[in-house]
Design a protein around this motif. Sequence first.
Motif, PDB file in Angstrom:
ATOM      1  N   THR A  31       0.837  -1.203   0.000  1.00 61.79           N
ATOM      2  CA  THR A  31       0.000   0.000   0.000  1.00 61.79           C
ATOM      3  C   THR A  31       0.868   1.248   0.000  1.00 61.79           C
ATOM      4  OG1 THR A  31      -1.640  -1.231   1.285  1.00 61.79           O
ATOM      5  CG2 THR A  31      -1.947   1.139   1.109  1.00 61.79           C
ATOM      6  N   TYR A  33       0.750   5.649  -0.364  1.00 60.66           N
ATOM      7  CA  TYR A  33      -0.079   6.838  -0.236  1.00 60.66           C
ATOM      8  C   TYR A  33       0.700   8.070  -0.693  1.00 60.66           C
ATOM      9  CZ  TYR A  33      -2.109   3.753   3.380  1.00 60.66           C
ATOM     10  OH  TYR A  33      -2.633   2.704   4.083  1.00 60.66           O
ATOM     11  N   TYR A  35       0.344  12.142   0.169  1.00 66.58           N
ATOM     12  CA  TYR A  35      -0.310  13.160   0.974  1.00 66.58           C
ATOM     13  C   TYR A  35       0.186  14.538   0.540  1.00 66.58           C
ATOM     14  CZ  TYR A  35      -1.779   9.612   4.426  1.00 66.58           C
ATOM     15  OH  TYR A  35      -2.353   8.533   5.067  1.00 66.58           O
ATOM     16  N   LEU A  45      -4.672  13.225   2.576  1.00 68.85           N
ATOM     17  CA  LEU A  45      -4.507  12.182   1.570  1.00 68.85           C
ATOM     18  C   LEU A  45      -4.949  12.665   0.193  1.00 68.85           C
ATOM     19  CD1 LEU A  45      -3.868   9.115   1.040  1.00 68.85           C
ATOM     20  CD2 LEU A  45      -6.347   8.777   1.152  1.00 68.85           C
ATOM     21  N   GLN A  48      -4.433   6.786  -2.711  1.00 70.35           N
ATOM     22  CA  GLN A  48      -3.938   5.560  -2.090  1.00 70.35           C
ATOM     23  C   GLN A  48      -3.961   4.445  -3.121  1.00 70.35           C
ATOM     24  OE1 GLN A  48      -6.309   4.184   1.214  1.00 70.35           O
ATOM     25  NE2 GLN A  48      -5.463   2.124   1.115  1.00 70.35           N
ATOM     26  N   VAL A  55      -7.138   2.733  -4.626  1.00 70.05           N
ATOM     27  CA  VAL A  55      -8.135   2.437  -3.595  1.00 70.05           C
ATOM     28  C   VAL A  55      -8.979   3.669  -3.279  1.00 70.05           C
ATOM     29  CG1 VAL A  55      -8.475   1.743  -1.192  1.00 70.05           C
ATOM     30  CG2 VAL A  55      -6.717   0.623  -2.584  1.00 70.05           C
ATOM     31  N   ASP A  56      -8.302   4.821  -3.201  1.00 71.83           N
ATOM     32  CA  ASP A  56      -9.005   6.058  -2.824  1.00 71.83           C
ATOM     33  C   ASP A  56      -8.320   7.214  -3.508  1.00 71.83           C
ATOM     34  OD1 ASP A  56      -9.938   7.575   0.415  1.00 71.83           O
ATOM     35  OD2 ASP A  56     -10.210   8.261  -1.647  1.00 71.83           O
ATOM     36  N   GLN A  59      -9.896  12.729  -2.987  1.00 71.46           N
ATOM     37  CA  GLN A  59      -9.423  14.079  -2.711  1.00 71.46           C
ATOM     38  C   GLN A  59      -8.403  14.563  -3.744  1.00 71.46           C
ATOM     39  OE1 GLN A  59     -10.639  15.838   0.160  1.00 71.46           O
ATOM     40  NE2 GLN A  59     -10.051  14.653   1.962  1.00 71.46           N
ATOM     41  N   THR A  95       2.891   1.136   3.603  1.00 69.53           N
ATOM     42  CA  THR A  95       2.597   0.281   4.739  1.00 69.53           C
ATOM     43  C   THR A  95       2.409  -1.160   4.285  1.00 69.53           C
ATOM     44  OG1 THR A  95       1.162  -0.077   6.646  1.00 69.53           O
ATOM     45  CG2 THR A  95       0.104   0.638   4.619  1.00 69.53           C
ATOM     46  N   THR A  97       1.258  -3.190   7.075  1.00 70.24           N
ATOM     47  CA  THR A  97       0.342  -3.587   8.148  1.00 70.24           C
ATOM     48  C   THR A  97      -0.539  -2.409   8.531  1.00 70.24           C
ATOM     49  OG1 THR A  97       2.046  -3.053   9.771  1.00 70.24           O
ATOM     50  CG2 THR A  97       1.913  -5.351   9.055  1.00 70.24           C
ATOM     51  N   GLN A 100       1.892   3.441   8.911  1.00 69.43           N
ATOM     52  CA  GLN A 100       2.431   4.045   7.689  1.00 69.43           C
ATOM     53  C   GLN A 100       3.801   4.648   7.977  1.00 69.43           C
ATOM     54  OE1 GLN A 100      -0.361   6.636   5.677  1.00 69.43           O
ATOM     55  NE2 GLN A 100      -2.087   5.312   6.205  1.00 69.43           N
TER      56      GLN A 100
ATOM     57  N   PHE B  35      -2.457   7.463  16.402  1.00 69.46           N
ATOM     58  CA  PHE B  35      -1.004   7.590  16.277  1.00 69.46           C
ATOM     59  C   PHE B  35      -0.559   8.986  16.689  1.00 69.46           C
ATOM     60  CE2 PHE B  35      -0.465   3.790  13.594  1.00 69.46           C
ATOM     61  CZ  PHE B  35      -1.727   3.660  13.044  1.00 69.46           C
ATOM     62  N   TYR B  37       2.718  11.216  15.457  1.00 68.09           N
ATOM     63  CA  TYR B  37       3.869  11.320  14.582  1.00 68.09           C
ATOM     64  C   TYR B  37       4.636  12.582  14.942  1.00 68.09           C
ATOM     65  CZ  TYR B  37       2.494   7.638  11.242  1.00 68.09           C
ATOM     66  OH  TYR B  37       2.185   6.437  10.638  1.00 68.09           O
ATOM     67  N   ARG B  50       1.739   4.359  18.867  1.00 65.16           N
ATOM     68  CA  ARG B  50       0.422   4.011  18.328  1.00 65.16           C
ATOM     69  C   ARG B  50      -0.403   3.334  19.411  1.00 65.16           C
ATOM     70  NH1 ARG B  50       0.447  -0.843  14.162  1.00 65.16           N
ATOM     71  NH2 ARG B  50      -1.211  -1.660  15.456  1.00 65.16           N
ATOM     72  N   ARG B  95      -6.870   6.388  12.305  1.00 62.04           N
ATOM     73  CA  ARG B  95      -7.014   5.493  11.172  1.00 62.04           C
ATOM     74  C   ARG B  95      -8.093   4.467  11.470  1.00 62.04           C
ATOM     75  NH1 ARG B  95      -5.705   0.416  10.227  1.00 62.04           N
ATOM     76  NH2 ARG B  95      -5.177  -0.293   8.139  1.00 62.04           N
ATOM     77  N   SER B 101     -10.708   1.993   2.934  1.00 60.86           N
ATOM     78  CA  SER B 101      -9.729   3.067   2.950  1.00 60.86           C
ATOM     79  C   SER B 101      -8.978   3.063   4.272  1.00 60.86           C
ATOM     80  CB  SER B 101     -10.413   4.415   2.756  1.00 60.86           C
ATOM     81  OG  SER B 101      -9.469   5.456   2.845  1.00 60.86           O
ATOM     82  N   GLU B 102      -7.678   3.095   4.186  1.00 60.56           N
ATOM     83  CA  GLU B 102      -6.865   3.073   5.395  1.00 60.56           C
ATOM     84  C   GLU B 102      -6.111   4.370   5.580  1.00 60.56           C
ATOM     85  OE1 GLU B 102      -5.964  -1.639   4.495  1.00 60.56           O
ATOM     86  OE2 GLU B 102      -4.361  -0.173   4.486  1.00 60.56           O
ATOM     87  N   LYS B 103      -6.659   5.445   5.092  1.00 61.92           N
ATOM     88  CA  LYS B 103      -5.939   6.709   5.178  1.00 61.92           C
ATOM     89  C   LYS B 103      -5.845   7.174   6.613  1.00 61.92           C
ATOM     90  CE  LYS B 103     -10.019   9.629   4.599  1.00 61.92           C
ATOM     91  NZ  LYS B 103     -10.721  10.587   3.692  1.00 61.92           N
ATOM     92  N   LEU B 104      -4.832   7.974   6.858  1.00 63.18           N
ATOM     93  CA  LEU B 104      -4.669   8.640   8.137  1.00 63.18           C
ATOM     94  C   LEU B 104      -5.359   9.998   8.049  1.00 63.18           C
ATOM     95  CD1 LEU B 104      -0.913   7.904   8.916  1.00 63.18           C
ATOM     96  CD2 LEU B 104      -2.879   7.044  10.189  1.00 63.18           C
TER      97      LEU B 104
END
Lengths: 111, 116
Positions: A31, A33, A35, A45, A48, A55-56, A59, A95, A97, A100, B35, B37, B50, B95, B101-104
């Motif tokens: 995966t 991304y 940003y 974001l 992705q 996936v997305d 935006q 990522t 898992t 990120q 998270f 950062y 996290r 998240r 969607s796994e965006k932050l």
Amino acid sequence: EAGVAQSPRYKIIEKRQSVAFWCNPISGHATLYWYQQILGQGPKLLIQFQNNGVVDDSQLPKDRFSAERLKGVDSTLKIQPAKLEDSAVYLCASTATDTQYFGPGTRLTVL
Amino acid sequence: AQTVTQSQPEMSVQEAETVTLSCTYDTSESDYYLFWYKQPPSRQMILVIRQEAYKQQNATENRFSVNFQKAAKSFSLKISDSQLGDAAMYFCAYRRYGGGSEKLVFGKGTKLTVNP
């Protein structure tokens, strides 16, 4: 383990010009991304990828921004034509898992 | 939509002292990750800590610990024995858990200054 690589680190262009950014994720991370981080704000974001599929991209300003991820590894983000409001830091993250990992970013200045 | 709020644009702390950075979030989901950062002036975003929402125990990483209050939707970061190298922008991020969607989703950040 090598981190996320991005280039260039800095880019200055004039409005209406084109620009491209490159990202190489951590090996094995499916995966990826992109940003956008405008000064004084948190990253937002743009797009992705899961392997080489999107996936997305809800935006992503698709009239001027495009991105691709060939062979599910490296990715390129392009802006054409650039506007003044595109001045920002463009961060790439990857990522495998739940966490990120970010690259150093590309600072774009549009004059 | 999920939102993350960091109400402290700037904070300062004396070297070796303790500082707490605040973060609140809004979500209707029960499973998620949170998270913190760190982003030094060089811009490399580095994971500090996290927390999984289903875990009641607060996460700790050496001098960094969190106070996770799920009911209050609060997720603060405590830095103990502050060091000059801790000076940076700190971003709180949310998240969703699981597929899709796994965006932050990031807050606007808190700039931490460490005074010698």
